[in-house]
Each structure stands twice: as structure tokens, then as C-alpha cells.
Design an enzyme around this catalytic site. Structure first.
Site, mmCIF file in Angstrom:
data_model
loop_
_atom_site.group_PDB
_atom_site.id
_atom_site.type_symbol
_atom_site.label_atom_id
_atom_site.label_comp_id
_atom_site.label_asym_id
_atom_site.label_seq_id
_atom_site.Cartn_x
_atom_site.Cartn_y
_atom_site.Cartn_z
ATOM 1 N NE ARG A 293 28.248 -48.730 -6.843
ATOM 2 C CZ ARG A 293 28.341 -50.060 -6.757
ATOM 3 N NH1 ARG A 293 29.395 -50.605 -6.174
ATOM 4 N NH2 ARG A 293 27.409 -50.840 -7.242
ATOM 5 C CB CYS B 106 30.893 -54.525 -5.598
ATOM 6 S SG CYS B 106 29.512 -53.559 -4.933
#
Length: 214
Positions: A128, A51
Site C-alpha cells: 500500500r 483494499c
């Protein structure tokens, strides 16, 4: 007769789910982005390496998105203070300032509305997912990635350019289209139009497949 399963979560070409959420830039609603494109993207958790690479990439490309009248908005189910601490950490450790807001979604309201909680992947983290919402608030594209593979920010930028170009020129884009490449002419809708297509001046392979330059 088999039962039909109703689709859940957001759907393409329909109004994106509304939200009213606390972010690192104050309270934000979907309506705040009316008149602009919105790139809303979820991530599993703050202070995680994949991330972090994604947020750095988005931050470095923020000006390019802004040039396309597009705003960035992150999302995870971490707390407001976790987001702030992570942003400061990225600035300190990587020298990159995160200039866009991040939604704090501890109650998972936004994540649930956008279908980013996928039980097959995790019950406690958003996958995601990236949503491209147009200036009218309509969801135009969705891209989902697994927990273990970071998304391509360059591809999201390319997709936005392709959507805007298709809207402006009433055409479609071939595989991996980038600016300067030929675009696809809409397929004829009647037999007469199909017969006439060869004479219309496009680069025509067959009646259903024609391209042109912009």
C-alpha cells in the site's frame, strides 16, 4: 571503506517515473496529468477486504481531491478485467461507484518503477503505497503502509492541502497541521538574520522556531 548502496525506486523532489499503462478509463500516461496533482496509489490485490475499504474511501473523497486540482489513479498487478469486475462488485455490494481509473499492471512495470514491490512483504503483490505528484510531474510525497493496515485517506487529503499551502505561502507545516492552524516561518540562514528574528513580528519561541497565521 564501506560500499554505498544506491537508492532504488522513486525519490522525493525528483521527476516521478513515467508510465504508459492500460487503465479502466483507457490508456493513461504520467504526462496526461500535467498541470494537475496526481494521487497515485497502489494496492495488493482486487477483491480483498482492506483494499475494498480503501477504494470506497477514495471514491467518497474524489470530489474533495478534485476541488484541489488533484486526480486519483489506482494501481495493482491484477488484470484489466479483474479491475472492472471488482469495480462493479463494489458498486453492487457497497453502493459506491469507483469514478477514477485503475492501472492494470500484470507485468509489474509500473509497480517496479515506483518501488511498490517489496520482497520483505510480498514478491507477487504491490504494497500500500501512495505517491503525491505535483502539476510539474515532480514527486512530492510518498507514504507506505504494510499489507495488514489500511491507509488513511483523510491523512492523504490533509497532506495534499499542507503541500499546496506550503508552496503558496513559502512556509512549513507543524505536526498534524490543518487549515487555520499557524504555520512555521523559515528558519533564519545567517547569524544576523537570527538576531533580527525576534523583532520581525512573528510568534517567536526562539530564533529557529517562529510561527505565523495565514
Amino acid at each position: 571503506m564501506t560500499d554505498q548502496i544506491a537508492p532504488t525506486g522513486p525519490r522525493l523532489n525528483e521527476t516521478a517515473p513515467a508510465f504508459d499503462a492500460l487503465t479502466t478509463h483507457g490508456q493513461k500516461t504520467l504526462e496526461d496529468y500535467r498541470g494537475k496533482w496526481l494521487i497515485l496509489f497502489s494496492h495488493p490485490a482486487d477483491f480483498t477486504p482492506v483494499c475494498t475499504t480503501e477504494f470506497i474511501a477514495f471514491a467518497k473523497k474524489q470530489d474533495e481531491f478534485a476541488a484541489l486540482n488533484a486526480e486519483l489513479l489506482g494501481l495493482s498487478i491484477d488484470s484489466h478485467y479483474s479491475h472492472i469486475a471488482w469495480m462493479l462488485n463494489i458498486k453492487e455490494k457497497f453502493g459506491v461507484e469507483i469514478g477514477f481509473p485503475i492501472i492494470a499492471d500484470l507485468n509489474m512495470a509500473v509497480a517496479q518503477a515506483y518501488g511498490t514491490i517489496q520482497p520483505g512483504a510480498s514478491d507477487t503483490a504491490a504494497v500500500r503505497a501512495t505517491f503525491l505528484i505535483d502539476p510539474e510531474g515532480v514527486l512530492r510525497a510518498m507514504v507506505y503502509y504494510p499489507m495488514t493496515a489500511g491507509r488513511s485517506v483523510d491523512e492523504i487529503h490533509r497532506l495534499l492541502v499542507a503541500l499546496q499551502t506550503a508552496d503558496e505561502n513559502k512556509c512549513a507545516m507543524p505536526e498534524n497541521w490543518t487549515p487555520g492552524d499557524p504555520v512555521i516561518v523559515p528558519t533564519p540562514a545567517t547569524p544576523d538574520a537570527a538576531m533580527a528574528r525576534i523583532e520581525e513580528g512573528y510568534d517567536t519561541v526562539d530564533w529557529y522556531f517562529s510561527t505565523r497565521s495565514l
